[in-house]
Design a protein around this motif. Sequence first.
Motif, PDB file in Angstrom:
ATOM      1  N   ARG A  75      -1.277   5.869   4.096  1.00 11.48           N
ATOM      2  CA  ARG A  75      -0.369   5.078   4.939  1.00 11.48           C
ATOM      3  C   ARG A  75      -0.863   3.648   5.133  1.00 11.48           C
ATOM      4  NH1 ARG A  75       0.204   8.445  10.133  1.00 11.48           N
ATOM      5  NH2 ARG A  75       1.733   6.882  10.673  1.00 11.48           N
ATOM      6  N   HIS A  76      -2.073   3.355   4.696  1.00 10.38           N
ATOM      7  CA  HIS A  76      -2.610   2.003   4.878  1.00 10.38           C
ATOM      8  C   HIS A  76      -2.009   1.034   3.859  1.00 10.38           C
ATOM      9  CE1 HIS A  76      -6.514   3.558   6.998  1.00 10.38           C
ATOM     10  NE2 HIS A  76      -5.427   4.124   7.450  1.00 10.38           N
ATOM     11  N   ASP A  77      -2.078  -0.256   4.204  1.00  8.69           N
ATOM     12  CA  ASP A  77      -1.486  -1.247   3.314  1.00  8.69           C
ATOM     13  C   ASP A  77      -2.217  -1.383   1.979  1.00  8.69           C
ATOM     14  OD1 ASP A  77       0.757  -1.740   4.721  1.00  8.69           O
ATOM     15  OD2 ASP A  77       0.449  -3.910   4.869  1.00  8.69           O
ATOM     16  N   GLU A  78      -3.506  -1.046   1.957  1.00  6.96           N
ATOM     17  CA  GLU A  78      -4.254  -1.115   0.682  1.00  6.96           C
ATOM     18  C   GLU A  78      -3.623  -0.121  -0.303  1.00  6.96           C
ATOM     19  OE1 GLU A  78      -5.787  -0.614   3.665  1.00  6.96           O
ATOM     20  OE2 GLU A  78      -6.469  -2.695   3.839  1.00  6.96           O
ATOM     21  N   ALA A  79      -3.266   1.052   0.200  1.00  9.17           N
ATOM     22  CA  ALA A  79      -2.648   2.063  -0.670  1.00  9.17           C
ATOM     23  C   ALA A  79      -1.264   1.599  -1.118  1.00  9.17           C
ATOM     24  CB  ALA A  79      -2.543   3.405   0.061  1.00  9.17           C
ATOM     25  N   ALA A  80      -0.561   0.881  -0.241  1.00  7.25           N
ATOM     26  CA  ALA A  80       0.775   0.384  -0.604  1.00  7.25           C
ATOM     27  C   ALA A  80       0.676  -0.633  -1.743  1.00  7.25           C
ATOM     28  CB  ALA A  80       1.433  -0.255   0.612  1.00  7.25           C
ATOM     29  N   GLN A  81      -0.289  -1.535  -1.618  1.00  3.46           N
ATOM     30  CA  GLN A  81      -0.458  -2.549  -2.681  1.00  3.46           C
ATOM     31  C   GLN A  81      -0.887  -1.881  -3.988  1.00  3.46           C
ATOM     32  OE1 GLN A  81       0.427  -5.672  -2.547  1.00  3.46           O
ATOM     33  NE2 GLN A  81       0.669  -6.005  -0.368  1.00  3.46           N
ATOM     34  N   ALA A  82      -1.787  -0.917  -3.886  1.00  2.00           N
ATOM     35  CA  ALA A  82      -2.251  -0.207  -5.091  1.00  2.00           C
ATOM     36  C   ALA A  82      -1.067   0.525  -5.733  1.00  2.00           C
ATOM     37  CB  ALA A  82      -3.359   0.779  -4.729  1.00  2.00           C
ATOM     38  N   ALA A  83      -0.212   1.136  -4.892  1.00  2.00           N
ATOM     39  CA  ALA A  83       0.969   1.862  -5.379  1.00  2.00           C
ATOM     40  C   ALA A  83       1.878   0.929  -6.153  1.00  2.00           C
ATOM     41  CB  ALA A  83       1.730   2.448  -4.195  1.00  2.00           C
ATOM     42  N   ALA A 171       8.079  -8.914  -4.440  1.00  4.71           N
ATOM     43  CA  ALA A 171       8.206  -9.617  -5.723  1.00  4.71           C
ATOM     44  C   ALA A 171       7.831  -8.672  -6.859  1.00  4.71           C
ATOM     45  CB  ALA A 171       7.307 -10.850  -5.734  1.00  4.71           C
ATOM     46  N   ARG A 172       6.719  -7.952  -6.695  1.00  6.45           N
ATOM     47  CA  ARG A 172       6.262  -7.053  -7.768  1.00  6.45           C
ATOM     48  C   ARG A 172       7.273  -5.924  -7.979  1.00  6.45           C
ATOM     49  NH1 ARG A 172       1.769  -5.177  -5.658  1.00  6.45           N
ATOM     50  NH2 ARG A 172       0.607  -7.096  -5.658  1.00  6.45           N
ATOM     51  N   ASP A 173       7.785  -5.368  -6.884  1.00  5.42           N
ATOM     52  CA  ASP A 173       8.704  -4.229  -6.985  1.00  5.42           C
ATOM     53  C   ASP A 173      10.055  -4.644  -7.569  1.00  5.42           C
ATOM     54  OD1 ASP A 173       6.701  -2.772  -5.812  1.00  5.42           O
ATOM     55  OD2 ASP A 173       7.688  -2.516  -3.875  1.00  5.42           O
ATOM     56  N   SER A 174      10.512  -5.875  -7.252  1.00  2.00           N
ATOM     57  CA  SER A 174      11.852  -6.215  -7.743  1.00  2.00           C
ATOM     58  C   SER A 174      11.844  -6.950  -9.074  1.00  2.00           C
ATOM     59  CB  SER A 174      12.663  -6.985  -6.702  1.00  2.00           C
ATOM     60  OG  SER A 174      11.863  -7.687  -5.844  1.00  2.00           O
ATOM     61  N   GLN A 175      10.677  -7.491  -9.458  1.00  2.00           N
ATOM     62  CA  GLN A 175      10.668  -8.240 -10.722  1.00  2.00           C
ATOM     63  C   GLN A 175      10.123  -7.438 -11.893  1.00  2.00           C
ATOM     64  OE1 GLN A 175       8.656 -11.852  -9.614  1.00  2.00           O
ATOM     65  NE2 GLN A 175      10.255 -12.302  -8.117  1.00  2.00           N
ATOM     66  N   ARG A 176       9.624  -6.231 -11.657  1.00  3.27           N
ATOM     67  CA  ARG A 176       9.074  -5.467 -12.778  1.00  3.27           C
ATOM     68  C   ARG A 176      10.202  -5.088 -13.743  1.00  3.27           C
ATOM     69  NH1 ARG A 176       8.071  -0.608  -8.660  1.00  3.27           N
ATOM     70  NH2 ARG A 176      10.105   0.362  -8.855  1.00  3.27           N
TER      71      ARG A 176
END
Length: 212
Positions: A75-83, A171-176
């Motif tokens: 649930r941490h933001d580090e895991a979100a960025q890694a995801a 940006a990463r999620d919508s531009q991939r």
Amino acid sequence: MGIVVAIDGPAAAGKGTLARRVAADLNLAYLDTGLLYRATGFAVVQAGGDLENEADALKAAQNLKADDLTNEKLRHDEAAQAASKVAVIQSVRDELLEFQRRFAKEPPQGKVGSVLDGRDIGTVVCPDADVKLFVTASTEVRAQRRLKELQERGLEAIYTQVLQDMKDRDARDSQRSSAPLKAADDAVILDTSDLGIEEVIAQAKSIISEKA
Ligand code: DC
């Protein structure tokens, strides 16, 4: 196959809370697909791997176990960025696709249908879903919500950093190139910027009962 509800949208738009409530109220099975990507990213980091290396990320996705999805650190933001980083890799997405489709088709615990939330449920995972919702809100509202959530969990966070992380991930999620975050043509858009969660849930339930 029972009813399938697809809920997509950017981070902290309220889709997780909405999906969980809709599933509970309508007695449907719920799958938070972000958890699959979070657990994959987290496993790469734990193994000392490189999040942008296909072999490292694919191996982590292939070795995912149900237990890996319950780690509080996801649930941490580090895991979100890694995801969000492993989620750009096509072979990782392909690996996780089958599990998601099977969940939608054969919901566990004898449920009569399922609710899946993520970024590409209405476009790629379940293009034939009975109901598609795209839940969104302004970046600033989403960053404020995420900040509050982190602070309530006792984690240190500052608004400008949370906002920047949100923008990077959007940006990463919508531009991939592979299954980018976008609303399906037949999705109903729910902008939650000025709505309370109960209003959002009520609107979603009325859309579901109309369509299903
Ligand atoms: O929904 P979430 O914040 O837990 O998702 C974490 C990341 O996982 C998100 O930034 C992108 C990726 N993800 C994805 O690419 N496709 C999904 N269906 C769900 C999540």
